[in-house]
Design an enzyme around this catalytic site. Structure first.
Site, PDB file in Angstrom:
ATOM      1  N   CYS A   1       0.977  -7.575 -12.309  1.00  0.00           N
ATOM      2  CA  CYS A   1       0.503  -6.613 -13.324  1.00  0.00           C
ATOM      3  C   CYS A   1       1.661  -5.942 -14.046  1.00  0.00           C
ATOM      4  CB  CYS A   1      -0.422  -5.554 -12.716  1.00  0.00           C
ATOM      5  SG  CYS A   1      -1.961  -6.208 -12.111  1.00  0.00           S
TER       6      CYS A   1
ATOM      7  N   LYS B   1      -3.516   2.186  -0.970  1.00  0.00           N
ATOM      8  CA  LYS B   1      -2.145   1.701  -0.754  1.00  0.00           C
ATOM      9  C   LYS B   1      -1.437   2.535   0.325  1.00  0.00           C
ATOM     10  CE  LYS B   1      -1.725   0.197  -5.544  1.00  0.00           C
ATOM     11  NZ  LYS B   1      -1.729  -1.262  -5.481  1.00  0.00           N
TER      12      LYS B   1
ATOM     13  N   ASP C   1       2.818   7.988 -12.556  1.00  0.00           N
ATOM     14  CA  ASP C   1       2.055   7.017 -11.775  1.00  0.00           C
ATOM     15  C   ASP C   1       2.718   6.940 -10.402  1.00  0.00           C
ATOM     16  OD1 ASP C   1       1.232   4.740 -10.475  1.00  0.00           O
ATOM     17  OD2 ASP C   1       1.392   3.409 -12.197  1.00  0.00           O
TER      18      ASP C   1
ATOM     19  N   GLN D   1       2.865   3.737  -5.980  1.00  0.00           N
ATOM     20  CA  GLN D   1       3.752   3.131  -4.969  1.00  0.00           C
ATOM     21  C   GLN D   1       4.680   4.167  -4.330  1.00  0.00           C
ATOM     22  OE1 GLN D   1       3.407   0.087  -3.918  1.00  0.00           O
ATOM     23  NE2 GLN D   1       2.160  -0.801  -5.534  1.00  0.00           N
TER      24      GLN D   1
ATOM     25  N   HIS E   1       3.220  -0.679 -14.534  1.00  0.00           N
ATOM     26  CA  HIS E   1       2.062  -1.493 -14.176  1.00  0.00           C
ATOM     27  C   HIS E   1       1.134  -1.490 -15.401  1.00  0.00           C
ATOM     28  CE1 HIS E   1      -1.764  -2.373 -12.114  1.00  0.00           C
ATOM     29  NE2 HIS E   1      -1.056  -2.797 -11.078  1.00  0.00           N
TER      30      HIS E   1
END
Ligand code: PLP
Length: 407
Positions: A364, A224, A198, A201, A121
């Site tokens: 993104c 999220k 990261d 998700q 991202h």
């Protein structure tokens, strides 16, 4: 397993009808909807406990402080860290920037290598480009295969450049690919690199244990994973966080302030300048409790089931090309695709007219889309309230695209 049709009842927004149709919300990768439990927890905080933390020597101030610290403990337990290693930030983007500026500026110099990947991202690319610009370090990227996986041979080659840092995504927001993060972290550590993951998700869809991953920092957003917007977490190893400089400075993070210099307080407050988002932290705890009640393993199973079903049905629509791996074991949370001859934005507009909300564009991940030779794609993404009926409605709406564009 749980019954998503039942789960939906907890989400007030999903009771809305648009154009007389029930909402099919397939944009959870951008932000999830919030159950009433989370909304009520936030309201209750403002109705009963609201006050600034630490500063007020009064009951409400104490309650608010206690709620923030309890939230820190709950989150630490949930991801397998210590509470002083949990830093509250606004979101994943801020968490990564905190490491980029708090660690990167002090520890990177000319020609040092920062290794990231082509599937990141922008939030895990741009901060490193900025740090590279200021320090003279270089950003290298691990290649993505045509199947949408990180090229492990290329990763091994890039590790030969002896990067100081590997910054990589656990689950790709554009492809849904789940990366072999444990193994990749081990390999990075072998050559002495630090590892930032990261997890934006990953946390909404699967059990995350930072100790098992073995990384040095882990970043995620509350919004999220059924929590509110404006609260996120940077987890980091205590010994590393202790050596880092603060990213933001001001009230709440100092020990002493003199006319000519100041000293910082201990972790975690050292990284939390200004008034914290206590209501956000309270809402995030409620989201974690909600996911815990469902069982995070069941959440993963539900997600996998939807992926299998979705891949099968969506791939069956004429003109649709799925991006990313076909094996549901290797992916989570979302399915992106192109529609031959019709721009993704046009597909999304037709779907919206049918009450089906998806994301279109490059999500993104511009370097990834460039690499795949795709200008834009349509992404459908799931959460615990996503049902088989949502996928069926999506496929029906995709047939409308064919009718309108004749493709
Ligand atoms: N990383 C990944 C993989 C994401 O999917 C996102 C958001 O979509 C981000 C980072 C940025 O998250 P936020 O906008 O909450 O900072």
């Amino acid at each position: 397993m749980f019954e998503p049709e039942e789960i939906r009842k907890d989400f007030p927004i999903l009771q809305r009808k648009i154009g007389g149709k029930e909402i099919v919300y397939l944009d959870s990768g951008a932000t999830s909807q919030k159950p009433k439990q989370v909304i009520e927890a936030i309201s209750k905080y403002y109705e009963t406990n609201n006050a600034n933390v630490h500063r007020g020597a009064h009951t409400l101030g104490d309650e608010s402080t206690q709620l923030l610290e309890e939230a820190r403990e709950t989150i630490a337990k949930w991801i397998g860290g210590k509470s002083e290693e949990v830093i509250f930030v606004r979101n994943t983007t801020e968490a990564i920037n905190l490491v980029a500026y708090g660690w990167g500026l002090d520890n990177l110099k000319k020609d040092d290598v920062i290794l990231t990947t082509e599937m990141e991202h922008h939030s895990n690319i741009v901060p490193w480009q900025e740090v590279a610009r200021r320090t003279g370090a270089k950003v290298e990227m691990v290649k993505v295969t045509s199947e949408g996986l990180l090229d492990q041979d290329n990763y091994k080659d890039k590790l030969k450049l002896k990067p100081k840092l590997v910054a990589m995504v656990q689950v790709s927001n554009a492809l849904g690919t789940i990366n072999p993060i444990v193994e990749m972290t081990k390999q990075a550590h072998k050559i002495g690199a630090l590892v930032l993951v990261d997890g934006a998700q990953a946390v909404p869809h699967m059990k995350v244990d930072v100790q098992k991953i073995g990384c040095d920092w882990y970043a995620f957003s509350g919004h999220k994973m059924l929590g509110p917007m404006g609260i996120g977490v940077l987890w980091g190893k205590k010994e590393i966080l202790n050596k880092m400089s603060p990213f933001l400075t001001g009230g709440g993070m100092i020990s002493e302030v003199y006319v000519d210099h100041s000293t910082w307080t201990e972790l975690p407050e050292k990284f939390e300048a200004g008034t914290p988002n206590v209501a956000g932290a309270v809402g995030l705890v409620s989201a974690i409790e909600y996911l815990d009640r469902l069982g995070i393993e069941n959440v993963r199973e539900h997600d996998k089931w939807l992926t299998v079903y979705g891949l099968q049905l969506i791939a069956g629509v004429e003109g649709v090309e799925i991006l990313g791996p076909r094996d549901a074991e290797l992916r989570s949370g979302s399915i992106s695709f192109t529609y031959t001859g019709v721009h993704a934005h046009d597909v999304a507009t037709v779907l919206d007219s049918q009450g089906v909300m998806v994301r279109s564009g490059y999500h993104c991940t511009m370097p990834l889309h460039n690499k795949l030779g795709v200008v834009a794609s349509v992404r459908v993404s799931f959460n615990v309230y996503t049902t088989k009926n949502d996928i069926d409605r999506l496929v029906e709406a995709l047939l409308e695209v064919k009718k309108i564009f004749g493709k």
